[in-house]
Design an enzyme around this catalytic site. Structure first.
Site, PDB file in Angstrom:
ATOM      1  N   SER A   1      -9.553   2.246   2.999  1.00 52.41           N
ATOM      2  CA  SER A   1      -8.873   2.838   2.078  1.00 52.41           C
ATOM      3  C   SER A   1      -7.929   2.198   1.169  1.00 52.41           C
ATOM      4  CB  SER A   1      -7.888   3.817   2.801  1.00 52.41           C
ATOM      5  OG  SER A   1      -6.937   3.375   3.786  1.00 52.41           O
TER       6      SER A   1
ATOM      7  N   LYS B   1       0.898  -1.137  -0.194  1.00 55.77           N
ATOM      8  CA  LYS B   1       0.031   0.018   0.182  1.00 55.77           C
ATOM      9  C   LYS B   1       0.829   1.287  -0.048  1.00 55.77           C
ATOM     10  CE  LYS B   1      -3.805   2.062   2.728  1.00 55.77           C
ATOM     11  NZ  LYS B   1      -4.835   1.923   3.838  1.00 55.77           N
TER      12      LYS B   1
ATOM     13  N   SER C   1      -9.605  -0.276   7.097  1.00 59.49           N
ATOM     14  CA  SER C   1      -9.094  -0.266   5.866  1.00 59.49           C
ATOM     15  C   SER C   1      -8.417  -1.444   5.293  1.00 59.49           C
ATOM     16  CB  SER C   1      -8.048   1.202   5.890  1.00 59.49           C
ATOM     17  OG  SER C   1      -8.968   2.233   5.734  1.00 59.49           O
TER      18      SER C   1
END
Length: 491
Positions: free
Chosen positions: A155, A80, A179
């Protein structure tokens, strides 16, 4: 010939260690897959082709030299874009850091490299991890491989989408309010939030410092456990890191895979049963509860009365901490700078930079947090939210005196269409209704696929006491053994 992209991390590592394939071959297969589907999925913000192949060659050289390889050596991983990577762009999904190449690796990235994994690149995310759909990325949304017109969660939707699209067998996410778990649920993958402090935040670009927790994403529970073991443990560079050994999450996952939960007591949170959840989600959840019962688990109902205040408490605490953390983006020290033509003051440059660099959701949360922290309102808002956080922690403590772990749906609904909720922030915030309490408490939680609703994945969440991450892996692996894994339609 075996499609290397369809194998689990365990299978890939076994083939590489046994010399049946090379890490370079595995890496090229995944890079080819990315090239084939990325135009439709948009899971990545940056693909590091040269770096990935160099890392893979290093693994092959070690094997050829007779070195013993670790359990994930040669396995590709996506990271990420919230974690710093030396020399590789780290944008956090924001224009304000577009093109920034950090001078150092996050601790987790260092540990991934040390484990012999092959970093493919950086995945898309909601800007500064603020969002539940990846639609707030400054670089455009990611798409759910189950239905490309739907969101992959947020997210960390890019990490989950990359796994579901077979672009990578493993990925790293970060979980502030759900997330990792929420994207896992809506993409039919496994997402685990470790105990807060069980994985290092050093090099994790901060959103909400008392909540942010990096963790593993995978297609199976055992793969997630192996990745968790590789990245977890004490880090002296992180003042919030817990200075004690991690529980053996890999052994717990292997034990759970036997399908025996005899003697395990699981609590259903009564406040979450049917709380705004779609009927199809609840139907899949109840079928999973029946499956866990057949595996030997005892199911009881547990009340956590303050969980219903978790959402408003979170949306005071997280924006307040975000307001403080994002103050460093001033157009002076690093990142974007707008309006510096020699005729403007520092304040004007700072204002223009933030106007151009931050997106609407980030601005919204900065304003909320700044207001909550302002003179005369601190005690009424932020202070009260912290008191609620204490009550939620007490609810967890009381519940774990009665049961070994808690279970609930991961999300109230399946993946919704892109654009369906961006006009109503509150509806977007509801995506994390069931996951936020765990972040406020600091304990671990995992989402594991448990069924389908209208052809889309549903996730079941397992929550455990702090530093009892092994419990959640055992329960999740047991459920996986009963219901299997779920494969999206071919792209």
């Amino acid at each position: 010939m075996t499609d290397l992209t369809k194998l689990t991390a365990v299978e890939i590592a076994g083939l590489v260690a046994g010399g049946e394939t090379s890490a370079v071959e595995v890496t090229r297969a995944h890079l080819d897959r990315i090239a084939a589907v990325e135009g439709r999925v948009h899971a990545f913000l940056h693909v590091d082709t040269e770096g990935a192949l160099a890392a893979a060659r290093a693994v092959d050289e070690r094997r050829a030299a007779g070195e013993e390889l670790g359990p994930l050596a040669g396995v590709p991983v996506a990271v990420k874009d919230v974690l710093t990577t030396k020399g590789v762009p780290t944008t956090v999904g924001s224009k304000i850091l577009e093109g920034w190449r950090p001078p150092y690796d996050a601790t987790i990235v260092q540990r991934l490299r040390a484990a012999g994994t092959v970093m493919l690149g950086k995945t898309n995310m909601d800007e500064f991890a603020m969002g539940s759909s990846t639609e707030y990325s400054a670089y455009g949304p990611s798409h759910n491989p189950w239905d490309l017109d739907r969101i992959p969660g947020g997210s960390g939707g890019g990490s989950a989408a990359a796994i579901a699209a077979y672009e990578a067998p493993l990925a790293i996410g970060s979980d502030t309010g759900g997330s990792i778990r929420q994207p896992g649920a809506v993409t039919g993958t496994v997402g685990a939030k470790p105990t807060y402090g069980g994985t290092s935040r050093y090099g994790l670009v901060a959103f909400s410092s008392s909540l942010d927790t990096p963790g593993p994403c995978a297609r199976t529970v055992l793969d997630a456990a192996l990745l968790h073991a590789a990245i977890g443990g004490h880090d002296p560079r992180d003042s919030t890191s817990i200075p004690q050994p991690m529980p053996d999450v890999v052994a717990a996952a292997r034990l759970g895979a036997t399908g025996d939960l005899t003697g395990v007591k699981l609590g259903i949170v009564s406040e979450f049963v049917g709380e705004g959840a779609e009927p199809g989600v609840m139907a899949a959840f109840h079928e999973s509860v029946d499956a866990l019962t057949k595996l030997g688990a005892e199911i009881v109902e547990v009340s956590c009365p303050h969980f219903k205040y978790a959402l408003p408490a979170y949306y005071l605490i997280a924006p307040s901490e975000c307001s403080s953390n994002l103050a460093r983006y001033d157009g002076v020290r690093f990142g974007l700078r707008v309006g510096d033509d020699g005729n403007r003051s520092l304040e004007e440059v700072m204002s223009l930079t933030r106007e151009a660099g931050f997106g609407p959701e980030v601005k919204r949360r900065i304003m909320l947090g700044t207001y909550a922290l302002s003179s005369g309102y601190y005690d009424a808002y932020y202070g009260q939210a912290q008191k609620v956080r204490t009550l939620i922690t007490r609810d967890f403590t009381a519940a774990f005196e009665q049961v070994d772990a808690l279970i609930s749906p991961t999300t109230p609904f399946v993946a919704f269409p892109i654009g369906a909720r961006t006009a109503d922030p509150y509806q977007m915030y509801l995506a994390d209704l069931f996951t936020i309490p765990t972040n406020l408490y600091g304990g671990p939680g995992i989402s594991v696929p448990c069924g389908l609703s209208e052809g889309l994945p549903v996730g079941l969440q397992v929550m455990a006491p702090t530093m009892a991450d092994d419990r959640m892996y055992r329960v999740a692996a047991a459920l996986e053994s009963a219901v299997g894994t779920f494969t999206p339609p071919a792209l």
